[in-house]
Design an enzyme around this catalytic site. Structure first.
Site, PDB file in Angstrom:
ATOM      1  N   HIS A   1     -50.918 148.651  55.626  1.00 40.10           N
ATOM      2  CA  HIS A   1     -51.926 147.930  54.854  1.00 40.10           C
ATOM      3  C   HIS A   1     -51.519 146.467  54.615  1.00 40.10           C
ATOM      4  O   HIS A   1     -50.346 146.098  54.737  1.00 40.10           O
ATOM      5  CB  HIS A   1     -52.131 148.604  53.500  1.00 40.10           C
TER       6      HIS A   1
ATOM      7  N   GLU B   1     -48.193 156.641  50.880  1.00 38.29           N
ATOM      8  CA  GLU B   1     -46.816 156.162  50.874  1.00 38.29           C
ATOM      9  C   GLU B   1     -45.898 157.185  50.208  1.00 38.29           C
ATOM     10  O   GLU B   1     -46.361 158.075  49.484  1.00 38.29           O
ATOM     11  CB  GLU B   1     -46.745 154.812  50.146  1.00 38.29           C
TER      12      GLU B   1
END
Length: 221
Positions: free
Chosen positions: A20, A93
């Site tokens: 990202h 994550e």
């Protein structure tokens, strides 16, 4: 994934795994983990620069972590391709436990033993109560294998994930030992990607997933 009546693509299957864009917490050096944070102004600029390059892969599928920073990055690619983004929480994550929301300097000061263990290469839970790398590899690797099974010959998937989850998922798909991957490959920069291609050797018809590019981006492709 090919539409009825269309000519199927030719060539190898391909998966592009994107980290990202920069968040406000990335810029402030704050541990995020599963904390849902917004993109920074620089992050929005990174997305604008990277999205055309990722759309140029002509993906048949876009899959993203459900955390906002990944989904926002995926939405920019979706806007250029017309494809809907499919969210998958397995691509999140690594959970960083007690470190979530803490500044990097504070983590080093308060958790020296855990940091030392990680520096030695031990796969200890992040933030004491968080996940290990192996746990992330299991869930994110499974998500990536599911994506691979959906692709037809010649098709590409774009997968938007995070710094740790992208690396360990890619390593899991190609069968690379995670300790070796951690020692050899640098971390992904924001809005950079790993390119995986299903290919064989010149003397064999047997194919496997291989790494064809690492930390690619609009500034170095």
């Amino acid at each position: 994934m090919t539409a009825a009546g269309s000519v199927p693509p030719v060539g190898p299957r391909r998966i592009v795994i994107v980290r990202h864009a920069e968040t406000v917490d990335n810029a402030a050096r704050v541990w995020q983990g599963h904390k849902d944070t917004e993109l920074s102004d620089r992050g929005h600029e990174q997305v604008e620069a990277a999205a055309p390059h990722l759309a140029a892969y002509a993906p048949a599928l876009i899959v993203s972590s459900d955390l906002r920073r990944a989904a926002s990055t995926a939405d920019a690619i979706s806007g250029l391709t017309g494809l809907e983004v499919r969210l998958d929480a397995r691509l999140r994550e690594v959970h960083v436990g007690e470190w979530q929301g803490m500044h990097a300097d504070e983590v080093r000061e308060r958790y020296p033993d855990v940091i030392a263990a990680l520096d030695r290469g031990e796969d200890t839970p992040r933030g004491v109560t968080g996940e290990t790398r192996a746990q992330v590899a299991e869930r994110a690797g499974a998500a990536l294998r599911d994506v691979a099974r959906e692709l037809l010959p010649g098709e590409t998937a774009v997968v938007v994930a995070h710094g740790v989850s992208a690396r360990v998922a890619a390593s899991a798909l190609v069968g690379l030992d995670q300790d070796v991957s951690d020692a050899v490959f640098r971390g992904l920069d924001n809005c950079h990607w790993i390119e995986l291609v299903e290919a064989g050797k010149s003397f064999s018809e047997i194919t496997r997933w291989r790494i064809s590019g690492w930390n690619l981006g609009p500034w170095n492709v």
